[in-house]
Design a protein around this motif. Structure first.
Motif, PDB file in Angstrom:
ATOM      1  N   ARG A 347       0.158  -8.356 -14.397  1.00  0.00           N
ATOM      2  CA  ARG A 347       0.869  -7.655 -13.326  1.00  0.00           C
ATOM      3  C   ARG A 347       0.106  -7.807 -12.018  1.00  0.00           C
ATOM      4  O   ARG A 347      -1.061  -8.232 -12.011  1.00  0.00           O
ATOM      5  N   ALA A 348       0.769  -7.452 -10.933  1.00  0.00           N
ATOM      6  CA  ALA A 348       0.190  -7.685  -9.599  1.00  0.00           C
ATOM      7  C   ALA A 348       0.242  -6.418  -8.766  1.00  0.00           C
ATOM      8  O   ALA A 348       1.150  -5.597  -8.902  1.00  0.00           O
ATOM      9  N   GLU A 349      -0.747  -6.287  -7.898  1.00  0.00           N
ATOM     10  CA  GLU A 349      -0.797  -5.236  -6.889  1.00  0.00           C
ATOM     11  C   GLU A 349      -1.032  -5.910  -5.541  1.00  0.00           C
ATOM     12  O   GLU A 349      -1.560  -7.023  -5.481  1.00  0.00           O
ATOM     13  N   GLU A 350      -0.669  -5.219  -4.477  1.00  0.00           N
ATOM     14  CA  GLU A 350      -0.795  -5.819  -3.145  1.00  0.00           C
ATOM     15  C   GLU A 350      -1.594  -4.906  -2.231  1.00  0.00           C
ATOM     16  O   GLU A 350      -1.384  -3.695  -2.196  1.00  0.00           O
ATOM     17  N   THR A 351      -2.532  -5.494  -1.496  1.00  0.00           N
ATOM     18  CA  THR A 351      -3.259  -4.788  -0.445  1.00  0.00           C
ATOM     19  C   THR A 351      -2.909  -5.445   0.887  1.00  0.00           C
ATOM     20  O   THR A 351      -2.097  -6.368   0.945  1.00  0.00           O
ATOM     21  N   GLU A 352      -3.545  -5.005   1.951  1.00  0.00           N
ATOM     22  CA  GLU A 352      -3.241  -5.561   3.271  1.00  0.00           C
ATOM     23  C   GLU A 352      -3.596  -7.033   3.364  1.00  0.00           C
ATOM     24  O   GLU A 352      -2.900  -7.805   4.029  1.00  0.00           O
ATOM     25  N   ALA A 353      -4.662  -7.454   2.693  1.00  0.00           N
ATOM     26  CA  ALA A 353      -5.139  -8.834   2.846  1.00  0.00           C
ATOM     27  C   ALA A 353      -5.056  -9.665   1.572  1.00  0.00           C
ATOM     28  O   ALA A 353      -5.207 -10.889   1.636  1.00  0.00           O
ATOM     29  N   GLU A 354      -4.792  -9.034   0.405  1.00  0.00           N
ATOM     30  CA  GLU A 354      -4.880  -9.762  -0.857  1.00  0.00           C
ATOM     31  C   GLU A 354      -3.761  -9.352  -1.814  1.00  0.00           C
ATOM     32  O   GLU A 354      -3.152  -8.287  -1.674  1.00  0.00           O
TER      33      GLU A 354
END
Length: 432
Positions: A347-354
């Motif tokens: 699964r994936a998570e998202e931050t501001e830069a990555e």
């Protein structure tokens, strides 16, 4: 000039020779009997006055045009102009200056320029005006002016003494220039940080290459020694005992196979370190599906739940990203081999830069105190007898991620599964 006017008057008088004296003499002159010469002189003077009046009108018109041109140039100049008296009060301001301050020109007149200067710049303005009257030279200073709404902006003032006690000040808005300077400073800071980051990565790679060289020497030399040793034994046993010879041959074959695995792993690591990369948009859902096809043979005869959530589209190299997913999922399949049902989820998570990718499994896990060794070259956290392998797969993952400016790490607990993390930058920079 008077002679010329006189000649013009004489010529005009001759043209009007048939006119009566009443028409030639102004109405203000009394109609009296005069000699012919006097009448002629009066006519000449009358015509001279008319010619002078026409010339005066032309001169006035030219002056008016010049004035309008001057006002236009003054008002629409690319810089603001202020004429100040000896106390720093505004005597005159052009349209550009009014627009800068966001006020009508009439509302500026009589007010001191310091009233439109940011508080922290008023001392600078006072020093500039004092120096102007003292030196009589053109001086330049940078400060901030303030509009009626309280907002401030940077300007460059160029001042020069004007009239007995006044001064003329030209004001240039340098907001864009200052913004460019700040952008350049930020770029320099970013470049320094990137240079430092790349230098650190190069040092890390150099250290890693040294580790690889040592590991290759240690791991490849051991099978070679065994091959040589069992070769000597085979020479002695081939006649004495065929069963012992077969055993020795089997060990030789196993050692050679181990050498092949290590060599293959080393080649994969070399390709990951130096292969040509190309940045393109990659749908990781499609990458997962393609890798899943390659892993089908490894899942035969096992009960495996290998799933994924919705994955993002990233910038990366297609072959490199498939290699990353293949090694991460191979690792999960290996260490869930002892489970009745292997459960592996991506699964994936998202931050501001990555984008943070999580590879979760319910395998044997590992001692979290040794997690720093997880992605190192030829390092194993479990006995080779229990989980065969070269210890190179996750090192390949780490090497690929490092080349794109990414990060990898892991967390686990013994017999409670493990989670491997991959942080992939939204704007990767390929490091050769």
């Amino acid at each position: 000039m008077n002679d010329q006017k006189n000649e013009q008057a004489q010529r005009k008088l001759r043209e009007q020779a048939e006119l009566k004296l009443e028409d030639a003499v102004p109405e203000v002159l009394p109609l009296v009997e005069t000699p012919e010469a006097l009448r002629h002189e009066l006519s000449v003077r009358q015509i001279e006055l008319e010619l002078q009046n026409e010339e005066l009108q032309r001169t006035v018109q030219k002056l008016q045009e010049a004035h309008e041109k001057y006002v236009g140039l003054y008002d629409f100049a690319p810089v603001g102009y202020f004429t100040l008296d000896g106390n720093g009060a505004i005597v005159q301001a052009n349209l550009r200056a009014s627009r800068m301050l966001g006020a009508e020109g009439s509302r500026l007149l009589g007010r001191r320029l310091a009233q439109f200067t940011a508080p922290d710049s008023r001392t600078t303005l006072a020093h500039l005006l004092a120096r102007l009257h003292a030196s009589q030279e053109e001086l330049v200073a940078e400060l901030r002016l303030q509009r009626g709404d309280g907002s401030t902006f940077p300007v460059r003032l160029e001042g020069q003494a004007y009239a007995p006690a006044g001064s003329l000040v030209a004001v240039t808005d340098i907001t864009t220039e200052k913004a460019a300077q700040e952008d350049l400073l930020r770029l320099n800071e970013t470049l320094e940080a990137r240079v430092a980051e790349r230098t650190a990565k190069i040092r890390e790679l150099s250290t890693e290459l040294r580790i690889v060289a040592v590991a290759v020497a240690e791991d490849l030399m051991a099978p070679l020694r065994r091959v040589a040793s069992f070769g000597e034994l085979l020479k002695r046993d081939v006649v004495k005992d065929s069963e012992a010879s077969l055993k020795h041959l089997e060990l030789i074959s196993r050692s050679v196979g181990q050498m092949e695995e290590l060599t293959t792993a080393l080649l994969e690591y070399t390709r990951a370190s130096h292969g040509r990369l190309r940045l393109t948009p990659l749908d990781l859902n499609r990458v997962f599906s393609e890798v899943l096809k390659d892993l089908r043979p490894q899942m035969e005869g096992r009960k495996v739940s290998l799933t994924s959530g919705l994955l993002p589209t990233v910038q990366g190299d297609s072959n490199a990203m498939q290699q990353v997913f293949l090694e991460m999922l191979r690792n999960a399949l290996k260490f869930t081999a002892t489970r009745e049902e292997a459960q592996i989820h991506v699964r994936a998570e998202e931050t501001e830069a990555e984008f943070i990718l999580r590879f979760e499994d319910n395998g044997v896990g590992f001692n979290n105190r040794h997690k720093d060794k997880l992605f190192q070259v030829f390092k194993r956290l479990h006995p080779e007898s229990a989980f065969p392998g070269t210890g190179m797969g996750l090192a390949v993952v780490r090497r690929i991620c490092t080349r794109f400016g990414g990060r990898v790490w892991g967390e686990g607990r013994v017999n409670e599964g493990a989670t491997l993390f991959l942080a992939w930058p939204k704007q990767p920079h390929v490091l050769d």
